[in-house]
Design an enzyme around this catalytic site. Structure first.
Site, PDB file in Angstrom:
ATOM      1  N   LYS A  83     -23.194  13.953  46.768  1.00  0.00           N
ATOM      2  CA  LYS A  83     -23.374  12.549  46.382  1.00  0.00           C
ATOM      3  C   LYS A  83     -22.944  12.382  44.926  1.00  0.00           C
ATOM      4  O   LYS A  83     -23.363  13.150  44.048  1.00  0.00           O
ATOM      5  CB  LYS A  83     -24.849  12.177  46.564  1.00  0.00           C
ATOM      6  CG  LYS A  83     -25.097  10.706  46.805  1.00  0.00           C
ATOM      7  CD  LYS A  83     -26.549  10.499  47.230  1.00  0.00           C
ATOM      8  CE  LYS A  83     -26.891   9.038  47.388  1.00  0.00           C
ATOM      9  NZ  LYS A  83     -28.335   8.835  47.601  1.00  0.00           N
TER      10      LYS A  83
HETATM   11  O1  G3P Z   1     -30.392   5.630  49.055  1.00  0.00           O
HETATM   12  C1  G3P Z   1     -30.626   4.975  47.849  1.00  0.00           C
HETATM   13  C2  G3P Z   1     -32.024   4.473  47.825  1.00  0.00           C
HETATM   14  O2  G3P Z   1     -32.893   5.544  47.826  1.00  0.00           O
HETATM   15  C3  G3P Z   1     -32.354   3.573  46.712  1.00  0.00           C
HETATM   16  O3  G3P Z   1     -33.409   2.840  47.148  1.00  0.00           O
HETATM   17  O4  G3P Z   1     -35.362   1.420  46.925  1.00  0.00           O
HETATM   18  O5  G3P Z   1     -34.678   2.943  45.034  1.00  0.00           O
HETATM   19  O6  G3P Z   1     -33.347   0.911  45.569  1.00  0.00           O
HETATM   20  P1  G3P Z   1     -34.258   1.977  46.107  1.00  0.00           P
END
Ligand code: G3P
Length: 217
Positions: A83
């Site tokens: 990633k």
């Molecule tokens: O895959 C990316 C994700 O984990 C981000 O999620 O909720 O931190 O924006 P969030």
């Protein structure tokens, strides 16, 4: 549409691994921090639980160091997907890895241009962050639709991985918008199946069946 689970918690992955609909795992530095685990150890443990793609994120911001980190990550297991941030250095690293057959997931995508560059750099996945766009009153689903249109027009093979999923509607909306994959936290995965009419209907079936006095086995 493929479902990945967005977590670095091995117990959550084990719980969902035999559900029949888990196609991969994504992690990021914040999820690693929440797990309290050593990143290389936890990625190896996840890869031992599930043989589908497991995204592991580089920490460096410059291309030469990203590349060195990518080599360490990809050697953990054959199902590791490296990633990378959607930056110029991330894109350079992506092209290099694509040339040697290493799969990549370009993260923190917030524009169609970034997605176009990722596809041109040979990314396996592009991760538009839906929830974080909603947070600032932008439309993440429109971004997925735009990326779908561009990728379909130019026949790019990069898969659209809807990330930062925060609601059950994000999952079905991302499917309708043409995402190839959604990476979903365990809390949302657990809610997808629920419908009050299913519960109500099942209760009636159970009661009616009991009253017939029959058995199948
Ligand atoms: O895959 C990316 C994700 O984990 C981000 O999620 O909720 O931190 O924006 P969030």
């Amino acid at each position: 549409m493929k479902f990945f689970i967005d977590t670095a918690e091995v117990a959550e992955i084990k719980t969902w691994a035999d559900s029949g609909f888990l196609d991969g795992v994504t992690t990021n530095p914040s999820l690693i921090k929440s797990s309290g685990r050593d990143m290389l150890e936890v990625i190896a443990e996840i890869c031992a639980v599930i043989d589908t793609p497991v995204s592991a994120e580089v920490a460096a911001l410059d291309h030469p160091t990203m590349l060195k980190e990518a080599m360490v990550l990809k050697d953990i297991a054959p199902n590791v997907v490296v990633k990378l941030p959607t930056t110029l250095d991330g894109l350079k690293t992506c092209r290099h890895l694509a040339n040697i057959g290493v799969r990549t997931n370009l993260t923190l995508c917030f524009s169609a241009n970034q997605a176009l560059l990722a596809a041109k750099a040979g990314a396996t996945y592009i991760s538009p962050f839906i929830g974080r766009m909603d947070d600032i009153n932008l439309d993440g689903m429109n971004l997925i639709r735009d990326i779908r249109n561009i990728y379909s027009s130019f026949q790019f093979k990069t898969q659209i991985l809807a990330a930062s999923i925060r609601t059950v509607n994000h999952v079905s909306d991302a499917a309708l918008a043409g995402a190839d994959v959604a990476t979903i936290p365990a809390s949302i995965l657990g809610k997808l199946v629920h419908h009050p009419l299913t519960d109500k209907g099942l209760e009636a079936f159970v009661n009616d069946w009991k009253s017939t006095g029959q058995t199948i086995l």
